[in-house]
Design an enzyme around this catalytic site. Structure first.
Site, PDB file in Angstrom:
ATOM      1  N   TYR A   1      35.839  51.346  67.744  1.00 29.39           N
ATOM      2  CA  TYR A   1      34.974  51.900  68.795  1.00 29.39           C
ATOM      3  C   TYR A   1      34.132  53.025  68.216  1.00 29.39           C
ATOM      4  O   TYR A   1      34.655  53.885  67.503  1.00 29.39           O
ATOM      5  CB  TYR A   1      35.836  52.444  69.944  1.00 29.39           C
ATOM      6  CG  TYR A   1      35.013  53.094  71.037  1.00 29.39           C
ATOM      7  CD1 TYR A   1      34.582  52.358  72.135  1.00 29.39           C
ATOM      8  CD2 TYR A   1      34.647  54.437  70.958  1.00 29.39           C
ATOM      9  CE1 TYR A   1      33.817  52.943  73.124  1.00 29.39           C
ATOM     10  CE2 TYR A   1      33.874  55.026  71.945  1.00 29.39           C
ATOM     11  CZ  TYR A   1      33.462  54.273  73.025  1.00 29.39           C
ATOM     12  OH  TYR A   1      32.693  54.848  74.007  1.00 29.39           O
TER      13      TYR A   1
ATOM     14  N   GLU B   1      26.644  53.037  72.862  1.00 29.43           N
ATOM     15  CA  GLU B   1      28.048  52.654  72.688  1.00 29.43           C
ATOM     16  C   GLU B   1      28.151  51.326  71.930  1.00 29.43           C
ATOM     17  O   GLU B   1      27.581  50.325  72.352  1.00 29.43           O
ATOM     18  CB  GLU B   1      28.727  52.522  74.057  1.00 29.43           C
ATOM     19  CG  GLU B   1      30.229  52.309  73.956  1.00 29.43           C
ATOM     20  CD  GLU B   1      30.881  52.171  75.330  1.00 29.43           C
ATOM     21  OE1 GLU B   1      30.467  51.294  76.107  1.00 29.43           O
ATOM     22  OE2 GLU B   1      31.799  52.963  75.627  1.00 29.43           O
TER      23      GLU B   1
END
Ligand code: ADP
Ligand code: MG
Length: 398
Positions: free
Chosen positions: A119, A207
């Site tokens: 991530y 993101e």
């Protein structure tokens, strides 16, 4: 402003980031053609909506055990079958809310062999006044869950805006992600390229979930979600051109035409207020008395009668609205302008729900007189507390 994954990836590709080959498709035929042109042997058919959690999402029209909005296809026929199942259908994910979102676009992408899912996101961190990178080894899953259950697995790194991006930031991120060998060099470049894209395009949030390490040991951007700072859009016509209005709330689009600060919420009481602070207080007090606001609306300081009329029409057009509270503290904004605007809107579109009006401040008397003489069925209120109680009582039919 948000954009689709395929648009974000095209943008990131221009900044030198490692994204897979892919082609957007609006119809089943286009999806089949894209799959044939790409050649395979592995494709991923990805629903394009402005919400995450697509992989684990469910289509309303399909049986509950059917797969979600991101599917791996091993043949052109499978691409075709998945495209048929997705296009025109409603995908419900943890981020869409129960109503879901209709899928009108697909992205056909080369399938990757994944060794690890990581991530990585970037955002403007107000506390430090800099861009922060948030990273975790727990990619591919809901980051809110990671933050809740295992907060020690989330690491944050900042870029000093005066010095600009420095390779040590990328190296620290690489170590936090457990990268090794050539991946460290790749991470230093990747984070630098993301930082440049972030700053030059005035992003508010970026993101990458997941950022993957492929079976060959290379870093790759597998998903991309980008949000731009609306206040900077005036200097990015190329970004504005990517806007997909079908993904946005129709009332918010209408409000933006009149430069109104309007956010749709899911309660029953429509609110027209001036000033963001008073608007927040109004939402709070409605909640305190047991009902929920249908929107946040700040008509601003020197709003014209036309703007007030537009604002009131937007509120009344919402079928969820069971009552309206107008709460104005007249300063620069004059109470008579509000009264005239409300009157013009009601004359044009009618009024089917109870309306509580609280006016105080500049031209208060004139405003009240206009409302009184209009013959409108208005419930007057003297202060905020009184107004909130009256509108809550009215929507409950008491
Ligand atoms: P969302 O976050 O909306 O669920 P993603 O793009 O992250 O959508 O896709 C969900 C999952 O599907 C990823 O975590 C990854 O495991 C897999 N996936 C996505 N794109 C690809 C791809 N090109 N090749 C292989 N797997 C993929
Ligand atoms: Mg994702």
């Amino acid at each position: 402003m948000n954009i689709h994954e395929y648009q974000a990836k095209a943008l990131l590709r221009d900044y030198g980031l490692p994204v897979s080959r892919g082609i957007p498709a609006f119809t089943v035929d286009e999806a089949v053609k894209a799959a044939k042109d790409m050649g395979g042997p592995l494709w991923v058919v990805k629903s394009q909506i402005h919400a995450g959690g697509r992989g684990k999402g469910k289509f309303k029209e399909l049986p509950a055990d059917a797969k979600g909005g991101v599917r791996l296809a091993k043949s052109v026929d499978e691409v075709k079958a998945f495209a048929k199942e997705m296009l025109g259908h409603t995908l419900v994910t943890v981020q869409t809310g129960p109503a879901g979102k209709q899928v009108n676009r697909l992205y056909i992408e080369d399938g990757s062999d994944i060794a690890r899912e990581l991530y990585l996101s970037a955002l403007v961190d107000r506390a430090t006044g800099s861009v922060g990178f948030v990273v975790s080894t727990e990619g591919g899953m809901d980051i809110e869950t990671v933050a809740h259950d295992t907060p020690e697995k989330i690491h944050t790194f900042h870029v000093d805006p005066a010095a600009g991006y420095q390779p040590y930031v990328g190296r620290n991120i690489a170590y936090a992600l457990g990268l090794e060998g050539k991946q460290i060099k790749q991470a230093v470049k990747l984070v630098g390229d993301l930082y440049r894209a972030f700053v030059e395009k005035d992003m508010a949030m970026l993101e990458i979930n997941p950022l993957i390490v492929s079976k060959e040991g290379d870093l790759r951007v597998l998903d991309a979600k980008v949000n731009f700072d609306s206040n900077a859009l005036f200097r990015h016509p190329e970004i504005v051109a990517l806007r997909d209005e079908t993904e946005e709330d129709a009332k918010e689009i209408e409000a933006s035409k009149y430069d109104l600060a309007y956010i749709a919420l899911d309660g029953t009481i429509g609110c027209m207020v001036n000033g963001a602070g008073l608007a927040m207080a109004t939402l709070d007090i409605i909640q305190l008395y047991g009902e929920s606001p249908a929107n946040f609306l700040d008509v601003g300081g020197g709003a014209s009668e036309e703007k007030v009329t537009a604002a009131f029409k937007i509120i009344t057009s919402d079928p969820q609205v069971k009552g309206i509270l107008v709460n104005i503290f007249g300063g620069i904004m004059k109470c008579d302008i509000i009264a005239r605007g409300v009157l013009a809107a009601v004359t044009a579109v009618g009024l089917k729900v109870p309306l509580v009006v609280r006016l105080t401040g500049t031209n208060e008397e004139l405003g009240k007189q206009i409302i009184r003489e209009s013959g409108l069925n208005v419930i007057p209120a003297d202060n905020l507390d009184d107004a909130a109680q009256k509108i809550v009582k009215a929507v409950r039919g008491a």
